[in-house]
Write an enzyme that holds these catalytic residues in place. Structure first.
Site, PDB file in Angstrom:
ATOM      1  CE  LYS A 176      -1.880   3.101   1.767  1.00 18.37           C
ATOM      2  NZ  LYS A 176      -1.778   4.481   1.228  1.00 18.37           N
TER       3      LYS A 176
ATOM      4  N   GLY B 186       6.386   6.154   8.105  1.00 19.92           N
ATOM      5  CA  GLY B 186       5.475   7.292   8.028  1.00 19.92           C
ATOM      6  C   GLY B 186       5.486   8.063   9.319  1.00 19.92           C
ATOM      7  CB  SER B 187       3.131  10.490  10.663  1.00 25.85           C
ATOM      8  OG  SER B 187       1.920   9.778  10.592  1.00 25.85           O
TER       9      SER B 187
ATOM     10  CB  VAL C  30      -0.138   6.944  10.621  1.00 24.57           C
ATOM     11  CG1 VAL C  30      -0.524   5.685   9.856  1.00 24.57           C
ATOM     12  CG2 VAL C  30      -1.012   8.110  10.173  1.00 24.57           C
ATOM     13  N   GLY C  31       1.722   5.560  12.875  1.00 30.78           N
ATOM     14  CA  GLY C  31       2.499   4.403  13.332  1.00 30.78           C
ATOM     15  C   GLY C  31       1.918   3.777  14.599  1.00 30.78           C
TER      16      GLY C  31
ATOM     17  CD  GLU D 240      12.554   5.713   9.571  1.00 28.92           C
ATOM     18  OE1 GLU D 240      12.636   6.602  10.440  1.00 28.92           O
ATOM     19  OE2 GLU D 240      12.427   5.941   8.371  1.00 28.92           O
TER      20      GLU D 240
ATOM     21  CB  CYS E 236      12.640  10.264   8.559  1.00 27.68           C
ATOM     22  SG  CYS E 236      13.421   9.118   7.444  1.00 27.68           S
TER      23      CYS E 236
ATOM     24  CD  GLN F  34       4.176  17.970   4.924  1.00 26.57           C
ATOM     25  OE1 GLN F  34       3.498  16.955   4.883  1.00 26.57           O
ATOM     26  NE2 GLN F  34       4.904  18.297   5.966  1.00 26.57           N
TER      27      GLN F  34
ATOM     28  CD  GLU G 286       9.330  13.778  11.037  1.00 20.89           C
ATOM     29  OE1 GLU G 286       8.286  13.119  11.099  1.00 20.89           O
ATOM     30  OE2 GLU G 286      10.403  13.329  10.604  1.00 20.89           O
TER      31      GLU G 286
HETATM   32  P1  NDP Z   1       1.361   9.042   7.131  1.00 18.33           P
HETATM   33  O1  NDP Z   1       1.912   8.406   8.331  1.00 18.33           O
HETATM   34  O2  NDP Z   1      -0.017   9.569   7.172  1.00 18.33           O
HETATM   35  O3  NDP Z   1       1.428   8.032   5.877  1.00 18.33           O
HETATM   36  C1  NDP Z   1       2.377   6.999   5.694  1.00 18.33           C
HETATM   37  C2  NDP Z   1       1.711   5.834   4.997  1.00 18.33           C
HETATM   38  O4  NDP Z   1       0.718   5.278   5.855  1.00 18.33           O
HETATM   39  C3  NDP Z   1       0.965   6.224   3.716  1.00 18.33           C
HETATM   40  O5  NDP Z   1       1.019   5.157   2.805  1.00 18.33           O
HETATM   41  C4  NDP Z   1      -0.447   6.398   4.220  1.00 18.33           C
HETATM   42  O6  NDP Z   1      -1.395   6.300   3.196  1.00 18.33           O
HETATM   43  C5  NDP Z   1      -0.535   5.258   5.197  1.00 18.33           C
HETATM   44  N1  NDP Z   1      -1.578   5.388   6.203  1.00 18.33           N
HETATM   45  C6  NDP Z   1      -2.204   6.511   6.629  1.00 18.33           C
HETATM   46  N2  NDP Z   1      -3.120   6.206   7.560  1.00 18.33           N
HETATM   47  C7  NDP Z   1      -3.072   4.860   7.735  1.00 18.33           C
HETATM   48  C8  NDP Z   1      -3.768   3.949   8.551  1.00 18.33           C
HETATM   49  N3  NDP Z   1      -4.716   4.356   9.400  1.00 18.33           N
HETATM   50  N4  NDP Z   1      -3.475   2.626   8.481  1.00 18.33           N
HETATM   51  C9  NDP Z   1      -2.535   2.193   7.643  1.00 18.33           C
HETATM   52  N5  NDP Z   1      -1.849   3.016   6.822  1.00 18.33           N
HETATM   53  C10 NDP Z   1      -2.097   4.333   6.870  1.00 18.33           C
HETATM   54  O7  NDP Z   1       2.314  10.165   6.692  1.00 18.33           O
HETATM   55  P2  NDP Z   1       1.970  11.297   5.641  1.00 18.33           P
HETATM   56  O8  NDP Z   1       2.378  10.767   4.333  1.00 18.33           O
HETATM   57  O9  NDP Z   1       0.595  11.818   5.746  1.00 18.33           O
HETATM   58  O10 NDP Z   1       2.903  12.437   6.190  1.00 18.33           O
HETATM   59  C11 NDP Z   1       2.535  13.134   7.382  1.00 18.33           C
HETATM   60  C12 NDP Z   1       3.704  13.345   8.275  1.00 18.33           C
HETATM   61  O11 NDP Z   1       4.316  12.098   8.574  1.00 18.33           O
HETATM   62  C13 NDP Z   1       4.818  14.152   7.643  1.00 18.33           C
HETATM   63  O12 NDP Z   1       4.582  15.498   7.738  1.00 18.33           O
HETATM   64  C14 NDP Z   1       5.998  13.661   8.451  1.00 18.33           C
HETATM   65  O13 NDP Z   1       6.077  14.348   9.662  1.00 18.33           O
HETATM   66  C15 NDP Z   1       5.697  12.230   8.712  1.00 18.33           C
HETATM   67  N6  NDP Z   1       6.372  11.320   7.759  1.00 18.33           N
HETATM   68  C16 NDP Z   1       7.544  10.745   8.114  1.00 18.33           C
HETATM   69  C17 NDP Z   1       8.210   9.945   7.223  1.00 18.33           C
HETATM   70  C18 NDP Z   1       9.496   9.333   7.552  1.00 18.33           C
HETATM   71  O14 NDP Z   1      10.239   8.957   6.651  1.00 18.33           O
HETATM   72  N7  NDP Z   1       9.830   9.188   8.805  1.00 18.33           N
HETATM   73  C19 NDP Z   1       7.702   9.682   5.890  1.00 18.33           C
HETATM   74  C20 NDP Z   1       6.446  10.328   5.610  1.00 18.33           C
HETATM   75  C21 NDP Z   1       5.823  11.093   6.528  1.00 18.33           C
HETATM   76  P3  NDP Z   1      -1.937   7.617   2.435  1.00 18.33           P
HETATM   77  O15 NDP Z   1      -0.790   8.553   2.317  1.00 18.33           O
HETATM   78  O16 NDP Z   1      -2.402   7.121   1.149  1.00 18.33           O
HETATM   79  O17 NDP Z   1      -3.016   8.159   3.310  1.00 18.33           O
END
Ligand code: NDP
Length: 480
Positions: free
Chosen positions: A170, A223-224, A227-228, A245, A279, A326, A378
């Protein structure tokens, strides 16, 4: 409409999203199918079947598949890097570099397919042999972010496949074109139907359903933090293995013995590369009092020279922010910084370019202290904050004083300080006279505390997450 790849077939859907170029929102890259619940179900069922076939496939055939994927990514890094930059907004050179790097993850893990040693040991009981070997875990759910749309997915998909697992991926909905491009390459290889599925869709719907599904043996997420936490809770309910991560608040420490030009280059590169959306970004610059003013002067001068523009235009050094949402969040942090009493030395405003996009001038804040929210949360923005430190000890304490712990760097000419920093840093990756961003593909990557959860990713350490260990006891009996 660009379809999903499910159970070995490209499948369309009734729902779709439009993928817009953040450098030029008039440029619609395409429409991308959003997987339905039934399609996700089919992907998971077929993955389970395919995984058994793949695990029984000879190692050489498996290695060849990974090698072919890696080589194609490297050979096509120009074309695919441009597509990546068009949808994500990083300058073309960074997009091309990312695709090439993604290829290196596949070729490196192709080698790992053949390097899966076990242990043969004597039992404590006479006549019994013990062997310990690694086996695949099953179906791996990969949930990846938009900021490294091909590299992050590749450092998860490559080891998952290398060690005999199936993948249901996904990707982030902001960057589906890169996901389709990578899936097309994998789909063309000699793999069982259903071994690799792509399920595009929103995180809240498709992502949530995927990580909650009991057919998934392991979830790998980047991701964030917010959500993590939800992903981990969903996975643990089924006792599904999980690796995550998340964010960070990385500090680059600049000591009074540093080469200041080097320090400024590393700070600019670490803070603003990828428009600060990494990140590993240097969002805190902890600077020794004795060089503070000289460093800040050079930093601001260099930042003002940076060319913000269309990701695919020659000469662009900083691309747009990924999305309107963003950008708004970034501007809210600029506002917050002012409320918290920080001094804005440059940037921090939205700017217009020839094409409509999410452009923002990179910002430097001074007179900040570490307890401010801008130094604790962050931002994922082209914003960096300078914090003064009286001496080495204070600088190390400030660098460590965050809930996160992904990367930390120091710029110094002193070997003693570099060694002490490496020892005392509470981050998972430490950089000496290097930017906090920029890591190798053959060694582990990850952090401490709220930056990472579960086993490390990448390098030889990846095997821990993508395999399970079987211990066999064999009593051969008497030979006749
Ligand atoms: P998210 O954590 O929202 O998204 C990361 C992934 O998780 C995407 O594929 C997203 O899908 C998916 N996701 C979102 N909600 C769920 C859920 N409930 N269950 C399972 N999967 C889910 O990060 P964002 O892309 O929205 O970015 C937001 C913030 O996150 C950034 O501003 C940054 O602070 C942080 N971030 C950190 C990263 C890192 O490398 N450490 C990378 C990206 C973001 P979809 O995007 O399609 O909703």
């Amino acid at each position: 409409m660009k379809p999903n790849f499910i159970a070995g077939e490209w499948q369309s859907a009734t729902d779709f999203i439009e993928n817009l170029n953040p450098s030029d929102t008039h440029d619609v890259i395409g429409r991308y199918a959003q997987a339905s619940a039934a399609q996700l179900d089919a992907a998971l069922d077929s993955a389970r079947e395919a995984q058994r076939v793949w695990a029984a496939t000879g190692l050489e055939a498996r290695a060849n598949v990974l090698d072919a994927v890696g080589r194609e990514l490297m050979a096509r890094s120009g074309e695919l890097g441009e597509l990546l930059s068009r949808e994500e907004g990083k300058p073309r050179a960074e997009g091309v570099g990312e695709v090439y790097r993604a290829g290196q993850f596949f070729t490196w893990f192709a080698g790992e397919v053949l390097r899966q040693p076990g242990d043969a040991v004597a039992s404590v009981r006479a006549g019994v042999d013990v062997d310990v070997r690694r086996e695949p875990i099953g179906v791996v759910a990969v949930v990846s972010p938009w900021n490294f749309p091909i590299a992050t997915a590749s450092w998860k998909i490559a080891p998952a496949l290398a060690f005999g697992n199936a993948v249901v991926w996904k990707p982030a909905n902001l960057t589906p074109a890169s996901a389709v491009a990578l899936t097309e390459i994998i789909a063309r290889q000699a793999i069982p139907k259903g071994l690799m599925s792509l399920v595009m869709g929103s995180g809240r719907q498709v992502g949530q359903r995927l990580v909650e599904d009991p057919r998934v043996a392991a979830v790998t997420f980047t991701g964030s933090l917010e959500v993590g936490r939800g992903v981990a809770a969903a996975a643990v309910r089924n006792l599904t293995r999980v690796q995550m991560e998340m964010g960070s608040k990385n500090a680059l420490v600049v000591m009074d013995d540093a080469d200041l030009d080097l320090a400024v280059s590393l700070a600019v590169n670490g803070a603003f590369g990828g428009t600060g959306q990494k990140c590993t970004a240097s969002s805190r610059l902890v600077v020794h009092n004795r060089v503070h003013d000289a460093f800040v002067e050079k930093l601001v001068a260099r930042t003002l020279e940076l060319k913000v523009g269309h990701a695919l235009q020659a000469g662009t050094q900083i691309g747009p922010v990924v999305s309107e949402q963003q950008l708004e969040a970034n501007l809210a942090y600029v506002e917050l910084a002012a409320q918290e009493g920080a001094t804005r030395l440059c940037g921090g405003t939205r700017v217009e370019r020839e094409t409509p996009g999410y452009y923002m001038e990179p910002a430097v804040f001074a007179r900040t202290h570490n307890a401010m929210r801008i130094n604790q949360e962050e931002m994922f923005a082209p914003i960096t904050c300078v914090i003064r430190a009286d001496d080495f000890d204070e600088a190390v304490d400030i660098a460590n004083d965050t809930p996160f712990g992904l990367t930390a760097g120091i710029v110094t000419r002193s070997l003693a300080r570099a060694s002490a920093f490496r020892e005392r840093s509470r981050s998972g990756c430490v950089m000496v006279n290097l930017a906090t961003a920029g890591t190798d593909y053959h060694v582990p990557f990850g952090g401490t505390r709220q930056s990472s959860y579960g086993p490390r990713e990448q390098g030889r350490y990846a095997v821990e997450f993508y395999t399970t260990v079987k211990t066999s006891y064999i009593h051969a009996g008497e030979a006749e």
